[in-house]
Design an enzyme around this catalytic site. Sequence first.
Site, PDB file in Angstrom:
ATOM      1  N   THR A 121      29.866  40.199  46.932  1.00 40.77           N
ATOM      2  CA  THR A 121      30.493  41.520  46.860  1.00 40.77           C
ATOM      3  C   THR A 121      29.979  42.475  47.936  1.00 40.77           C
ATOM      4  O   THR A 121      28.825  42.366  48.364  1.00 40.77           O
ATOM      5  CB  THR A 121      30.210  42.133  45.463  1.00 40.77           C
ATOM      6  OG1 THR A 121      30.495  43.526  45.487  1.00 40.77           O
ATOM      7  CG2 THR A 121      28.759  41.982  45.052  1.00 40.77           C
ATOM      8  N   ASP A 122      30.821  43.412  48.312  1.00 34.78           N
ATOM      9  CA  ASP A 122      30.390  44.456  49.262  1.00 34.78           C
ATOM     10  C   ASP A 122      29.280  45.333  48.676  1.00 34.78           C
ATOM     11  O   ASP A 122      28.577  46.030  49.411  1.00 34.78           O
ATOM     12  CB  ASP A 122      31.585  45.339  49.686  1.00 34.78           C
ATOM     13  CG  ASP A 122      32.320  46.029  48.541  1.00 34.78           C
ATOM     14  OD1 ASP A 122      31.940  45.838  47.368  1.00 34.78           O
ATOM     15  OD2 ASP A 122      33.288  46.758  48.830  1.00 34.78           O
ATOM     16  N   GLU A 123      29.116  45.307  47.340  1.00 34.97           N
ATOM     17  CA  GLU A 123      28.139  46.199  46.711  1.00 34.97           C
ATOM     18  C   GLU A 123      26.705  45.845  47.090  1.00 34.97           C
ATOM     19  O   GLU A 123      25.801  46.663  46.908  1.00 34.97           O
ATOM     20  CB  GLU A 123      28.341  46.200  45.193  1.00 34.97           C
ATOM     21  CG  GLU A 123      29.743  46.641  44.848  1.00 34.97           C
ATOM     22  CD  GLU A 123      29.986  46.915  43.387  1.00 34.97           C
ATOM     23  OE1 GLU A 123      29.052  47.293  42.674  1.00 34.97           O
ATOM     24  OE2 GLU A 123      31.141  46.754  42.956  1.00 34.97           O
ATOM     25  N   TYR A 145      23.559  45.127  38.803  1.00 32.26           N
ATOM     26  CA  TYR A 145      24.601  44.157  39.194  1.00 32.26           C
ATOM     27  C   TYR A 145      24.467  43.786  40.660  1.00 32.26           C
ATOM     28  O   TYR A 145      24.331  42.607  41.018  1.00 32.26           O
ATOM     29  CB  TYR A 145      26.003  44.731  38.911  1.00 32.26           C
ATOM     30  CG  TYR A 145      27.110  43.965  39.643  1.00 32.26           C
ATOM     31  CD1 TYR A 145      27.393  42.647  39.319  1.00 32.26           C
ATOM     32  CD2 TYR A 145      27.856  44.572  40.660  1.00 32.26           C
ATOM     33  CE1 TYR A 145      28.389  41.932  39.997  1.00 32.26           C
ATOM     34  CE2 TYR A 145      28.854  43.880  41.330  1.00 32.26           C
ATOM     35  CZ  TYR A 145      29.112  42.558  41.001  1.00 32.26           C
ATOM     36  OH  TYR A 145      30.091  41.857  41.677  1.00 32.26           O
ATOM     37  N   LYS A 149      23.226  40.266  42.552  1.00 39.32           N
ATOM     38  CA  LYS A 149      24.143  39.571  43.481  1.00 39.32           C
ATOM     39  C   LYS A 149      23.453  39.398  44.835  1.00 39.32           C
ATOM     40  O   LYS A 149      23.576  38.353  45.474  1.00 39.32           O
ATOM     41  CB  LYS A 149      25.454  40.349  43.648  1.00 39.32           C
ATOM     42  CG  LYS A 149      26.366  40.361  42.442  1.00 39.32           C
ATOM     43  CD  LYS A 149      26.926  38.990  42.060  1.00 39.32           C
ATOM     44  CE  LYS A 149      27.881  38.433  43.093  1.00 39.32           C
ATOM     45  NZ  LYS A 149      28.435  37.122  42.657  1.00 39.32           N
ATOM     46  N   GLY A 270      23.331  56.399  39.301  1.00 38.98           N
ATOM     47  CA  GLY A 270      23.179  55.721  40.605  1.00 38.98           C
ATOM     48  C   GLY A 270      24.499  55.360  41.264  1.00 38.98           C
ATOM     49  O   GLY A 270      24.566  54.414  42.064  1.00 38.98           O
TER      50      GLY A 270
HETATM   51  P1  NAD Z   1      34.949  38.133  35.806  1.00 35.55           P
HETATM   52  O1  NAD Z   1      33.954  38.950  35.060  1.00 35.55           O
HETATM   53  O2  NAD Z   1      36.400  38.328  35.562  1.00 35.55           O
HETATM   54  O3  NAD Z   1      34.657  36.576  35.542  1.00 35.55           O
HETATM   55  C1  NAD Z   1      33.371  36.034  35.579  1.00 35.55           C
HETATM   56  C2  NAD Z   1      33.461  34.614  34.992  1.00 35.55           C
HETATM   57  O4  NAD Z   1      32.153  34.021  35.053  1.00 35.55           O
HETATM   58  C3  NAD Z   1      33.913  34.589  33.536  1.00 35.55           C
HETATM   59  O5  NAD Z   1      34.882  33.576  33.354  1.00 35.55           O
HETATM   60  C4  NAD Z   1      32.631  34.250  32.770  1.00 35.55           C
HETATM   61  O6  NAD Z   1      32.863  33.554  31.560  1.00 35.55           O
HETATM   62  C5  NAD Z   1      31.903  33.396  33.799  1.00 35.55           C
HETATM   63  N1  NAD Z   1      30.446  33.365  33.586  1.00 35.55           N
HETATM   64  C6  NAD Z   1      29.614  34.431  33.409  1.00 35.55           C
HETATM   65  N2  NAD Z   1      28.352  33.999  33.258  1.00 35.55           N
HETATM   66  C7  NAD Z   1      28.392  32.640  33.351  1.00 35.55           C
HETATM   67  C8  NAD Z   1      27.411  31.635  33.308  1.00 35.55           C
HETATM   68  N3  NAD Z   1      26.114  31.932  33.110  1.00 35.55           N
HETATM   69  N4  NAD Z   1      27.790  30.336  33.464  1.00 35.55           N
HETATM   70  C9  NAD Z   1      29.099  30.026  33.662  1.00 35.55           C
HETATM   71  N5  NAD Z   1      30.068  30.938  33.705  1.00 35.55           N
HETATM   72  C10 NAD Z   1      29.716  32.244  33.560  1.00 35.55           C
HETATM   73  O7  NAD Z   1      34.578  38.311  37.334  1.00 35.55           O
HETATM   74  P2  NAD Z   1      35.497  38.359  38.648  1.00 35.55           P
HETATM   75  O8  NAD Z   1      35.938  39.746  38.859  1.00 35.55           O
HETATM   76  O9  NAD Z   1      36.478  37.252  38.587  1.00 35.55           O
HETATM   77  O10 NAD Z   1      34.381  38.049  39.753  1.00 35.55           O
HETATM   78  C11 NAD Z   1      34.161  36.709  40.218  1.00 35.55           C
HETATM   79  C12 NAD Z   1      33.115  36.737  41.312  1.00 35.55           C
HETATM   80  O11 NAD Z   1      33.565  37.583  42.386  1.00 35.55           O
HETATM   81  C13 NAD Z   1      31.769  37.335  40.876  1.00 35.55           C
HETATM   82  O12 NAD Z   1      30.740  36.583  41.465  1.00 35.55           O
HETATM   83  C14 NAD Z   1      31.783  38.755  41.417  1.00 35.55           C
HETATM   84  O13 NAD Z   1      30.475  39.208  41.690  1.00 35.55           O
HETATM   85  C15 NAD Z   1      32.587  38.566  42.685  1.00 35.55           C
HETATM   86  N6  NAD Z   1      33.322  39.763  43.140  1.00 35.55           N
HETATM   87  C16 NAD Z   1      34.105  40.478  42.276  1.00 35.55           C
HETATM   88  C17 NAD Z   1      34.819  41.587  42.754  1.00 35.55           C
HETATM   89  C18 NAD Z   1      35.717  42.389  41.844  1.00 35.55           C
HETATM   90  O14 NAD Z   1      36.216  43.441  42.266  1.00 35.55           O
HETATM   91  N7  NAD Z   1      36.018  41.947  40.632  1.00 35.55           N
HETATM   92  C19 NAD Z   1      34.714  41.956  44.090  1.00 35.55           C
HETATM   93  C20 NAD Z   1      33.915  41.190  44.962  1.00 35.55           C
HETATM   94  C21 NAD Z   1      33.236  40.089  44.461  1.00 35.55           C
HETATM   95  P1  TYD Z   2      34.714  49.475  38.715  1.00 36.72           P
HETATM   96  O1  TYD Z   2      36.091  48.968  38.481  1.00 36.72           O
HETATM   97  O2  TYD Z   2      33.716  49.399  37.601  1.00 36.72           O
HETATM   98  O3  TYD Z   2      34.183  48.718  40.023  1.00 36.72           O
HETATM   99  P2  TYD Z   2      32.838  48.975  40.896  1.00 36.72           P
HETATM  100  O4  TYD Z   2      31.897  49.794  40.123  1.00 36.72           O
HETATM  101  O5  TYD Z   2      32.365  47.584  41.056  1.00 36.72           O
HETATM  102  O6  TYD Z   2      33.307  49.619  42.164  1.00 36.72           O
HETATM  103  O7  TYD Z   2      34.786  50.992  39.176  1.00 36.72           O
HETATM  104  C1  TYD Z   2      35.517  51.371  40.313  1.00 36.72           C
HETATM  105  C2  TYD Z   2      35.301  52.857  40.518  1.00 36.72           C
HETATM  106  O8  TYD Z   2      35.884  53.566  39.431  1.00 36.72           O
HETATM  107  C3  TYD Z   2      33.830  53.249  40.513  1.00 36.72           C
HETATM  108  O9  TYD Z   2      33.639  54.308  41.467  1.00 36.72           O
HETATM  109  C4  TYD Z   2      33.586  53.771  39.123  1.00 36.72           C
HETATM  110  C5  TYD Z   2      34.925  54.362  38.735  1.00 36.72           C
HETATM  111  N1  TYD Z   2      35.257  54.329  37.304  1.00 36.72           N
HETATM  112  C6  TYD Z   2      35.642  55.500  36.633  1.00 36.72           C
HETATM  113  O10 TYD Z   2      35.720  56.595  37.241  1.00 36.72           O
HETATM  114  N2  TYD Z   2      35.950  55.437  35.310  1.00 36.72           N
HETATM  115  C7  TYD Z   2      35.873  54.271  34.610  1.00 36.72           C
HETATM  116  O11 TYD Z   2      36.134  54.283  33.382  1.00 36.72           O
HETATM  117  C8  TYD Z   2      35.494  53.077  35.300  1.00 36.72           C
HETATM  118  C9  TYD Z   2      35.408  51.762  34.573  1.00 36.72           C
HETATM  119  C10 TYD Z   2      35.209  53.158  36.656  1.00 36.72           C
END
Ligand code: NAD
Ligand code: TYD
Length: 343
Positions: A121-123, A145, A149, A270
């Site tokens: 992730t970019d985070e 988080y 990562k 934060g």
């Molecule tokens: P999500 O929360 O929808 O899914 C996570 C999956 O991982 C779930 O199916 C969960 O059951 C599984 N999981 C959790 N802990 C586990 C474990 N210990 N063993 C096996 N499986 C496990 O997440 P997502 O949004 O699909 O994200 C997928 C990946 O992409 C993550 O690594 C996340 O950090 C990364 N990512 C997400 C975003 C975003 O915006 N959602 C952006 C950039 C990167």
């Molecule tokens: P989120 O979807 O949790 O992604 P990330 O924290 O990984 O960027 O949140 C996206 C943005 O939206 C973040 O700046 C936090 C904000 N946010 C709210 O303002 N209200 C909410 O209820 C949630 C879940 C997020």
Amino acid sequence: MRLLLCGAAGFIGSHFARIRLEEHGDEVVVLDRLTYAGREENLRDLREHSGFAFLRGAIEDREAVEAAVQGCDAIVNFAAETHVDRSIAEPDAFVTTQVMGTYVLLEAARERGLRYLQVSTDEVYGSIEHGAFTERSPLEPSSPYSATKAGADLLVGSYFHTFGLPASTCRGSNNYGSHQYPEKLIPLMILNALHGDPLPVYGDGLQVRNWIHVTDFARAIGCVLERGRPGEVYNAGGPDECANIEIVQRIVQLTGAHESLIEHVRDRLGHDRRYSLSSERVRALGWAPRVRLHDGLARTVAWYRDNAWWWEPIRSGAYRSYYERQYGRALTAAPRSASAPLP
Ligand code: NAD
Ligand code: TYD
């Protein structure tokens, strides 16, 4: 290729599995612990596919990984605890899954000399006021988080440098699209707007995120898997940046909800102000995002509106108590039945 996809019952991994099975002819083995965020329904349409297999198990469990990895050519790791607010309330599982889990997968890849791709992730770069992060930017994660990562990413890098493991990392910006668990900003706001629940904007709502449609990120990951250099990190950012409040206002318009539902609530601890990624390195491999936020958001609202079967069990289950703890208030008391028309 036969791919071991860890965590692919979640949002991004399930899109990736679908694209690899249907467009690339790969075989796919999914290993997923099925936490609250992992849902077999996300893979429902893939179950009859001859190249698909599902195993329930945790990535930090060596035996489960041993069983799943047999015959695979590559591991792609999506598995993670992914919600920043939950990492602030309860960081424990974040450390176990991100750090121990990634370590166990890296060992399994090393023993067999497998290609390894870490989804990140970019985070991990922290917040940036102006400009965009490149892959050479320092890692300055802010939340449990993003810190866990970043720890996983550093382990991946160490397995390339120390053991020569052909491992790469692909760091995405904020994803959105269908099948995203409604704890994240966009699906939470869509479902609350459709139900007439308040729309809780953290702080002033002027935090900026770089939005990427989930199918674009899935394709960037595929591109890195096929053409990325081992040992390299690739950023994949979306084509549009947007302040949270503007996203929420657009969702209000798309759902026909009333703007008075928007409520500014206590800010996240934060809270990172802005994320932005430069994606030149993955673009040089031939990738480019295809979906603009304006269109992708409208399609996403339509998907949630049309797929109550997917979100109803979530909104009527344990999510309600999570929501109460996080927001200090309840969702609308009576969940609608799937057949009842939404406003
Ligand atoms: P999500 O929360 O929808 O899914 C996570 C999956 O991982 C779930 O199916 C969960 O059951 C599984 N999981 C959790 N802990 C586990 C474990 N210990 N063993 C096996 N499986 C496990 O997440 P997502 O949004 O699909 O994200 C997928 C990946 O992409 C993550 O690594 C996340 O950090 C990364 N990512 C997400 C975003 C975003 O915006 N959602 C952006 C950039 C990167
Ligand atoms: P989120 O979807 O949790 O992604 P990330 O924290 O990984 O960027 O949140 C996206 C943005 O939206 C973040 O700046 C936090 C904000 N946010 C709210 O303002 N209200 C909410 O209820 C949630 C879940 C997020």
